[in-house]
Design an enzyme around this catalytic site. Structure first.
Site, PDB file in Angstrom:
ATOM      1  CG  ASP A 198      -1.643   1.260   1.311  1.00  8.23           C
ATOM      2  OD1 ASP A 198      -2.527   1.547   0.593  1.00  8.23           O
ATOM      3  OD2 ASP A 198      -1.300   2.003   2.185  1.00  8.23           O
ATOM      4  CG  ASP A 218       2.571   0.048   5.361  1.00  9.87           C
ATOM      5  OD1 ASP A 218       2.322  -0.377   4.138  1.00  9.87           O
ATOM      6  OD2 ASP A 218       1.603   0.274   6.021  1.00  9.87           O
ATOM      7  CE1 TYR A 256      -5.902   3.680   2.727  1.00 12.61           C
ATOM      8  CE2 TYR A 256      -4.899   1.979   3.871  1.00 12.61           C
ATOM      9  CZ  TYR A 256      -4.751   3.035   3.016  1.00 12.61           C
ATOM     10  OH  TYR A 256      -3.480   3.468   2.370  1.00 12.61           O
ATOM     11  CD  GLU A 265       3.383   5.728   4.801  1.00 13.94           C
ATOM     12  OE1 GLU A 265       3.514   4.289   4.756  1.00 13.94           O
ATOM     13  OE2 GLU A 265       2.563   6.363   5.673  1.00 13.94           O
TER      14      GLU A 265
END
Length: 637
Positions: free
Chosen positions: A181, A184, A341, A588
């Site tokens: 994703d 990570d 999420y 990120e």
């Protein structure tokens, strides 16, 4: 000679001798026939005064010239007989000269140009959007999980996650593949599905652009990498299912055991447990998966077998989403999903998934569902709530309504869908109005970025999505011949809305107060400390343990690998950006965010053509109106 008319009228020159003779003859005749022909001969009498004057006033040649003017001398024209036609020599000369000049001016250069060696015309120089698009697609290569192909193109990436899903006895080979994703090593299936839907949508609308820049096959490979994996997450060969695998890997907050968040390791070196999350209800996840598979089936319509497989899977998983008694968010109560999420609802996924299934199958039952009044009511689509106009992995409303507005603009289905489609169209226009600074719906930074997430961290994914929707809406209206749309009493031109899209993507690419490109590898100044495990650990042949890898997270030096094409989270609400690896709110990247960036860049590039492909989206839709009946048989007595 004398002037024969002393009273005006036409001028006739007569000879005086002939007049005298005529006078004598007239006298003789008159004496012989005076009694018998008096009445008839009177018309031949001459006026004696006039004759007397003519006999005694002789005019020399000079005087005659005064009356008659200079003697005309006509130049004799010379002609040339060409057989079928006779033309003057002068006209012939001019005609020949004209042809000769035309040949020298037009014909000769053409002959010379044709005779020169031919060279292929140079392609137009790519614009900034095309250059950024090439790089943005590489991010997906860097995020691949599973056994990588040799042409993956990211030298510091290798095979990984080959044991994912080994505990799932009903999935042959486990859950190998898909995409990580973000920074990570977790595979979240909800945002992954959304990313695949966005990539497919972009490719359907702008396939000619991708072909022109040489990225068409690359895009198809990226989409198929994702959809192949999604087909593993449920029993795609069945018509009815009772579960979906919602996530591979992840972590629980507050635990110290090794997991994706507690460990800082390259995905190739993961040696800790990677649990799989299974759901038995989840209309939001299932609806998004159905959208992803249905959209991809249109992309791969030239591959009949694979396209049918995708359609079948989309139908199956959407039936799961619609199943009564199981309509609750997929993440509810799951500590591996909910903190990361968390879905806010599923009625938007119903509209989104149904729209894509209608385009993929032509089955009007999906259109009936997408235009059912219950969906916008329960999703609050018409409530004019600002957050509802912001496209994200969680909120599909603005995208679903734009997708259905496309249907109304180009096909005009009429009753019974027109009323709801018109409301979707109006709401879509209002969504575009909300993006414009002049209407003060959202705050803007001083540097020119719209704050679609209300000043919270990680803003760029929402900005990129909004730029895509705005640019695509411009292309829809432009293709329909509409010059713009209205925001209340204000008329908004297409150029103004396009300017919003270009300004926001321009901000992402470096036109901001920091002079920073937020896409890695694009421009001269871009983030060097991206929050990403694989990019931050050197490929030195050493395997770093779960805890041993953290030294690379805390290392102040730039990453040893640039994760090219990654759009980072972005600046804060003051346009400030801190290029630090330890703060994921700045550095990120995410799969869903980059999918929106790719779509926006493709919509804006002009070096690869302009406009959309109107027809491919509708290729599976049958005629909307009944065809004319056949003529009656010929009457026979």
């Amino acid at each position: 000679m004398h002037g024969g008319n002393h009273w005006g009228g036409s001028l006739e020159i007569v000879n005086s001798n002939s007049i005298a003779e005529g006078f004598a003859d007239s006298n003789h005749n008159r004496s012989n026939n005076n009694n018998n022909n008096h009445s008839s001969s009177s018309t031949d009498d001459w006026d004696r005064a006039a004759l007397h004057s003519q006999r005694f006033h002789h005019l020399d040649e000079t005087q005659q010239s005064w009356l008659l003017g200079p003697k005309e001398t006509k130049k004799k024209n010379r002609y040339v007989d060409l057989g079928c036609i006779v033309v003057s020599r002068k006209a012939l000369k001019w005609t020949v000269a004209s042809f000769l000049i035309a040949f020298l001016v037009i014909g000769l250069p053409v002959i010379i140009a044709k005779s020169l060696p031919k060279h292929k015309s140079a392609l137009p120089s790519p614009d900034d959007y095309t250059l950024a698009l090439h790089k943005a697609l590489l991010f997906f290569n860097a995020q691949k999980s599973g056994k990588l192909p040799k042409n993956n193109g990211i030298p510091w990436r290798g095979n990984s996650g080959l044991s994912d899903g080994n505990s799932t006895t009903d999935v042959k080979g486990g859950l190998v593949g898909g995409y990580y994703d973000a920074g990570d090593n977790t595979k979240f299936h909800f945002p992954m599905s959304f990313a695949m839907t966005m990539l497919s949508w972009s490719l359907i609308e702008y396939n000619h652009k991708y072909q022109s820049i040489g990225e068409y096959d690359h895009m198809r490979d990226l989409i198929k990498w994702g959809t192949d994996y999604l087909l593993l997450t449920f029993n795609s060969s069945a018509t009815k299912i009772d579960k979906i695998y919602a996530q591979a890997g992840g972590s629980q907050n507050g635990t110290s055991e090794p997991n994706d968040h507690n460990c800082w390791q390259r995905p190739e070196d993961m040696d800790y447990p990677r649990p799989v999350q299974t759901i038995n209800a989840g209309p939001d996840l299932a609806g998004e998966m159905a959208a992803a598979l249905a959209a991809a089936s249109i992309v791969f319509k030239d591959n009949t077998a694979y396209s049918r497989k995708l359609v079948k899977g989309a139908k199956t998983v959407f039936d799961f989403a619609r199943e009564g008694g199981k309509r609750r968010p997929y993440c509810r109560g799951n500590p591996f999903i909910e903190p990361y999420y968390n879905s806010s609802g599923y009625f938007d996924e119903y509209m989104w998934g149904a729209a894509w299934l209608y385009y993929a199958t032509g089955n009007v039952s999906y259109l009936s569902l997408a235009t059912n009044s219950g969906l916008p009511k329960n999703s609050k689509a018409f409530y004019r709530i600002p957050e509802k106009s912001v496209l994200s992995w969680d909120n599909k409303l603005p995208a679903a309504m734009l997708l259905l507005t496309r249907f109304r603009i180009f096909l005009s289905p009429g009753y019974p869908y027109e009323d709801m489609l018109r409301m979707y169209h109006n709401t879509t226009s209002l969504t575009m109005c909300s993006y414009l600074e002049q209407f003060h719906v959202f705050n803007w930074t001083r540097g020119g970025m719209v704050q679609l997430n209300q000043g919270k961290p990680q803003p760029l994914q929402y900005v990129a999505n909004a730029a895509f929707l705005a640019s695509l809406y411009v292309d829809y209206l432009n293709a329909s011949g509409a010059p713009g749309f209205t925001c209340g009493p204000n008329f908004i031109t297409l150029a103004k809305l396009r300017s919003f899209a270009t300004s926001q993507i321009g901000y992402i690419l470096g036109k901001n107060p920091m002079k920073m490109s937020y896409v890695v590898g694009y421009g001269k100044q871009f983030p060097r400390h991206v929050h990403h495990r694989g990019a931050s650990i050197p490929s030195d042949g050493k395997k770093y343990s779960c805890k041993g890898g953290w030294k690379w997270s805390n290392n102040p030096k730039p990453n040893p690998h640039n994760i090219t094409g990654a759009m980072v989270a972005g600046p804060d609400r003051f346009d400030k950006f801190h290029d630090v690896r330890t703060n994921h709110n700045y550095t990120e990247p995410t799969l869903a965010g980059n999918a929106g960036l790719v779509a926006a860049l493709a919509s804006l590039t002009t070096s690869a053509g302009i406009g959309i492909d109107k027809n491919t989206m509708f290729s599976a839709i049958p005629p909307l109106y009944p065809q004319s009946p056949p003529p009656p048989p010929q009457w026979k007595p």
